[in-house]
Design an enzyme around this catalytic site. Structure first.
Site, PDB file in Angstrom:
ATOM      1  N   ASP A 104       0.834  -1.206   0.000  1.00 23.45           N
ATOM      2  CA  ASP A 104       0.000   0.000   0.000  1.00 23.45           C
ATOM      3  C   ASP A 104       0.868   1.255   0.000  1.00 23.45           C
ATOM      4  OD1 ASP A 104      -2.099  -1.731   0.515  1.00 23.45           O
ATOM      5  OD2 ASP A 104      -1.946  -1.414   2.681  1.00 23.45           O
TER       6      ASP A 104
HETATM    7  N1  URA Z   1      -0.887  -5.952   4.015  1.00 26.95           N
HETATM    8  C1  URA Z   1      -1.360  -4.684   4.038  1.00 26.95           C
HETATM    9  O1  URA Z   1      -2.355  -4.399   4.726  1.00 26.95           O
HETATM   10  N2  URA Z   1      -0.727  -3.768   3.309  1.00 26.95           N
HETATM   11  C2  URA Z   1       0.362  -4.034   2.569  1.00 26.95           C
HETATM   12  O2  URA Z   1       0.884  -3.132   1.925  1.00 26.95           O
HETATM   13  C3  URA Z   1       0.844  -5.340   2.558  1.00 26.95           C
HETATM   14  C4  URA Z   1       0.204  -6.282   3.292  1.00 26.95           C
END
Ligand code: URA
Length: 240
Positions: A104
């Site tokens: 993310d």
């Molecule tokens: N899980 C998440 O919530 N975000 C990420 O970027 C990777 C794994």
């Protein structure tokens, strides 16, 4: 002259994973010698002119495998529709690489990028179960029962129960009212770690992926990258 299936040709040329290339073909996005081709079995060779998005797709090039320590504030896509900074702004090489899976925008840490479509497929396929380890800071003091729930599986995404996870408590800070835990999962659902924490009513304050398989970013500064070694690439083909 070597002939190969169109989806393999596209994946080898670094367009995307083989599965995604099949979708591009079925969606009529690929032209061969001026004609849109939607047949998955179509064979092509170097003498054919294959186009995607109106641009000629060059046949297979040397494969590269890169490990980036992604800082927060960068999106994990090749091109962002809102013109935000992307992880490709951090890895400037003249090959068409794609990220393997996703972190993310507000998650930092280990991200692999490559132009090897088969490798992308292999690493993202659920059956390969590659461990990914995250350090998570949450608001509040995490209880034993909540750790047990995360370990055994919690409900996310309308009824999906997460597979077993390994959890380690790194720090409980009662004064600041935060807990730091390490979560190891072998699934890669969208925003999985955040959703797992939401499922136990804990707000994620920071999320960092330390490692993918046995490859970690502890010797890489945020925003820096390096090529994976042959040994690391071979190891990723094995299960963890
Ligand atoms: N899980 C998440 O919530 N975000 C990420 O970027 C990777 C794994």
């Amino acid at each position: 002259m070597k002939e190969e299936r169109l989806q393999k040709f596209l994946a080898n040329a670094g367009i995307s994973s083989r599965r995604k290339c099949e979708e591009l073909i079925l969606d009529g996005k690929i032209e061969v010698n001026g004609i849109v081709v939607t047949e998955l079995g179509t064979k092509v060779s170097e003498k054919d002119i294959v186009k995607y998005d109106g641009k000629i797709v060059k046949p297979e090039e040397e494969k590269v495998y890169i490990l980036l320590n992604k800082p927060i504030g960068y999106v994990t896509t090749a091109k962002d529709q809102f013109n935000r900074d992307t992880v490709l702004d951090l890895v400037k090489i003249n090959k068409r690489i794609v990220p393997v899976g996703r972190l993310d925008m507000y998650t930092s840490g280990a991200l692999i990028l490559t132009n090897d479509g088969d490798f992308v497929n292999m690493l993202t396929h659920p059956k390969n179960e590659i461990n990914k380890t995250y350090n998570v800071t949450v608001r509040g003091i995490i209880k034993k029962e909540e750790i047990r729930q995360l370990e055994n599986g919690v409900e996310i995404d309308d009824g999906y129960i997460t597979k077993s996870a390994k959890i380690k408590i790194l720090k409980i800070d009662e004064e600041k009212n935060i807990s730091r835990i390490q979560i190891t999962i072998h699934e890669g659902r969208n925003r999985q770690v955040r959703k797992m924490c939401e499922a136990i009513n804990k707000k994620v304050l920071a999320l960092h992926r330390n490692s993918i398989g046995n490859i970690n970013v502890k010797d890489l500064k945020l925003g820096n990258w390096r090529y994976l070694t042959n040994k690391e690439i071979d190891n990723l083909h094995k299960k963890y």
